[in-house]
Design a protein around this motif. Sequence first.
Motif, mmCIF file in Angstrom:
data_model
loop_
_atom_site.group_PDB
_atom_site.id
_atom_site.type_symbol
_atom_site.label_atom_id
_atom_site.label_comp_id
_atom_site.label_asym_id
_atom_site.label_seq_id
_atom_site.Cartn_x
_atom_site.Cartn_y
_atom_site.Cartn_z
ATOM 1 N N VAL A 9 37.278 46.456 41.372
ATOM 2 C CA VAL A 9 37.126 45.924 39.955
ATOM 3 C C VAL A 9 38.121 46.232 39.027
ATOM 4 C CG1 VAL A 9 35.497 45.968 38.005
ATOM 5 C CG2 VAL A 9 34.531 45.894 40.195
ATOM 6 N N ALA A 10 38.652 47.503 39.071
ATOM 7 C CA ALA A 10 39.729 47.996 38.330
ATOM 8 C C ALA A 10 41.017 47.181 38.471
ATOM 9 C CB ALA A 10 39.798 49.244 38.566
ATOM 10 N N PHE A 11 41.218 46.849 39.710
ATOM 11 C CA PHE A 11 42.519 45.940 40.239
ATOM 12 C C PHE A 11 42.210 44.385 39.493
ATOM 13 C CE2 PHE A 11 44.797 43.118 43.046
ATOM 14 C CZ PHE A 11 45.910 43.462 43.202
ATOM 15 N N VAL A 12 41.124 43.879 39.869
ATOM 16 C CA VAL A 12 40.676 42.717 39.192
ATOM 17 C C VAL A 12 40.993 42.625 37.613
ATOM 18 C CG1 VAL A 12 38.897 40.821 39.066
ATOM 19 C CG2 VAL A 12 39.218 42.227 41.102
ATOM 20 N N VAL A 13 40.529 43.696 36.916
ATOM 21 C CA VAL A 13 40.616 43.623 35.560
ATOM 22 C C VAL A 13 42.184 43.924 35.281
ATOM 23 C CG1 VAL A 13 40.374 45.357 33.609
ATOM 24 C CG2 VAL A 13 38.378 44.537 35.107
ATOM 25 N N PHE A 14 42.770 44.780 36.204
ATOM 26 C CA PHE A 14 44.072 44.779 35.903
ATOM 27 C C PHE A 14 44.974 43.206 35.935
ATOM 28 C CE2 PHE A 14 48.719 44.815 37.778
ATOM 29 C CZ PHE A 14 49.108 45.592 36.647
ATOM 30 N N LEU A 15 44.440 42.548 36.864
ATOM 31 C CA LEU A 15 45.209 40.940 37.040
ATOM 32 C C LEU A 15 44.924 40.218 35.827
ATOM 33 C CD1 LEU A 15 44.637 40.434 40.798
ATOM 34 C CD2 LEU A 15 46.775 41.104 39.596
ATOM 35 N N GLY A 16 43.513 40.306 35.618
ATOM 36 C CA GLY A 16 43.125 39.562 34.184
ATOM 37 C C GLY A 16 43.810 39.968 33.153
ATOM 38 N N ALA A 17 43.788 41.277 32.742
ATOM 39 C CA ALA A 17 44.315 41.652 31.590
ATOM 40 C C ALA A 17 46.063 41.426 31.307
ATOM 41 C CB ALA A 17 44.317 43.315 31.146
ATOM 42 N N LEU A 18 46.415 41.708 32.785
ATOM 43 C CA LEU A 18 48.185 41.401 32.711
ATOM 44 C C LEU A 18 48.353 39.831 32.290
ATOM 45 C CD1 LEU A 18 50.764 42.426 33.551
ATOM 46 C CD2 LEU A 18 50.372 41.643 35.864
ATOM 47 N N THR A 19 47.313 38.873 32.775
ATOM 48 C CA THR A 19 47.612 37.475 32.649
ATOM 49 C C THR A 19 47.550 37.131 30.947
ATOM 50 O OG1 THR A 19 46.691 37.068 34.724
ATOM 51 C CG2 THR A 19 46.671 35.255 33.045
ATOM 52 N N ARG A 20 46.463 37.983 30.488
ATOM 53 C CA ARG A 20 46.092 37.633 29.204
ATOM 54 C C ARG A 20 47.232 37.958 28.186
ATOM 55 N NH1 ARG A 20 42.052 38.531 24.890
ATOM 56 N NH2 ARG A 20 40.449 37.485 26.051
ATOM 57 N N THR A 21 47.659 39.396 28.332
ATOM 58 C CA THR A 21 48.729 39.750 27.655
ATOM 59 C C THR A 21 50.020 39.252 27.621
ATOM 60 O OG1 THR A 21 47.752 42.044 28.192
ATOM 61 C CG2 THR A 21 49.819 42.000 27.132
ATOM 62 N N THR A 22 50.294 38.771 28.959
ATOM 63 C CA THR A 22 51.620 37.816 29.138
ATOM 64 C C THR A 22 51.660 36.611 28.492
ATOM 65 O OG1 THR A 22 52.049 39.056 31.258
ATOM 66 C CG2 THR A 22 53.274 37.334 31.110
ATOM 67 N N PHE A 23 50.386 35.907 28.608
ATOM 68 C CA PHE A 23 50.542 34.575 28.277
ATOM 69 C C PHE A 23 49.757 34.125 27.014
ATOM 70 C CE2 PHE A 23 51.879 34.177 32.625
ATOM 71 C CZ PHE A 23 53.054 33.426 32.775
ATOM 72 N N GLY A 24 48.600 35.255 26.867
ATOM 73 C CA GLY A 24 47.844 34.947 25.702
ATOM 74 C C GLY A 24 46.632 34.525 26.159
ATOM 75 N N GLY A 217 52.549 43.632 30.622
ATOM 76 C CA GLY A 217 52.223 42.134 30.241
ATOM 77 C C GLY A 217 53.174 41.924 28.975
ATOM 78 N N THR A 218 53.274 43.213 28.094
ATOM 79 C CA THR A 218 54.139 42.942 26.869
ATOM 80 C C THR A 218 55.599 43.064 27.151
ATOM 81 O OG1 THR A 218 52.289 44.057 25.335
ATOM 82 C CG2 THR A 218 54.532 44.012 24.598
#
Length: 250
Positions: A9-24, A217-218
């Motif tokens: 779950v933590a890995f999935v959250v990482f992928l999602g948060a990375l996408t959000r931070t990079t692209f918005g 992501g930033t």
Amino acid sequence: MSIPLILAVAFVVFLGALTRTTFGFGEAVVSMPLLTLLPIHLHTSVSLMGLVGLTVASLAVATGWRHMERKALIPLVFAALVGIPIGLVMVTIVPTKIMTGLLGIALMAYGTYSLTRHFLISTETKDRLHHPLWGVLFGFASGVFGSAYNFNGVPVAVYGSIRGWHPNNFRSTMQAYFFISGTLIVAGQGMSGMWDIHMFTLYLCSLPAMVTAIIVGTILHRKIPTVKFQRYVFLLIATLGVVLFVKSTI
């Protein structure tokens, strides 16, 4: 709750948060299909990603508030207020696969069309989308899909890409919108009984992954050239459309 499940779950959250931070945007569409592969209740997954999205947005707003498109943000937020309760009702009436499939088709069409154009969009269309009513339309759709399926970012991302916002404005406005609408959506999910102890446990265990994703992501966002940013956004929208459509057929 097993350690392997928490790490997954933590890995999935990482992928999602990375996408959000990079692209918005895009964390729920990236994370939700992956979470459905794990032995977690759907309500737990939806409420978890709602809380994750709100956390990422609050941190992003604190650092990027100067670049917000404030005039565009107001109609988006007020329209989302109307759409949120409708979405909470709709999720109990309309089958998730139908709505997910329709949204996926729309995103594939828009993303593909935008990528195949030699220019982003005509001046005439840009002028029309500056009217506040367009913000109301996209904000309403965001509120509906956000409260029902956690897809509140996609309609606003399409709106921002059509408006041709600069990457900094795009990212900051998206996060400000997520912070406001996310607060309402998370509150609505809590009042509707979607929170449980498993969700809070997974959220706390995923905090280190979220922080890491925000930092990475930033850095990635700052390295993407302005000219290429919208192309990447269009590509991401089309890809998310494919993911949603495939998910609806399984």
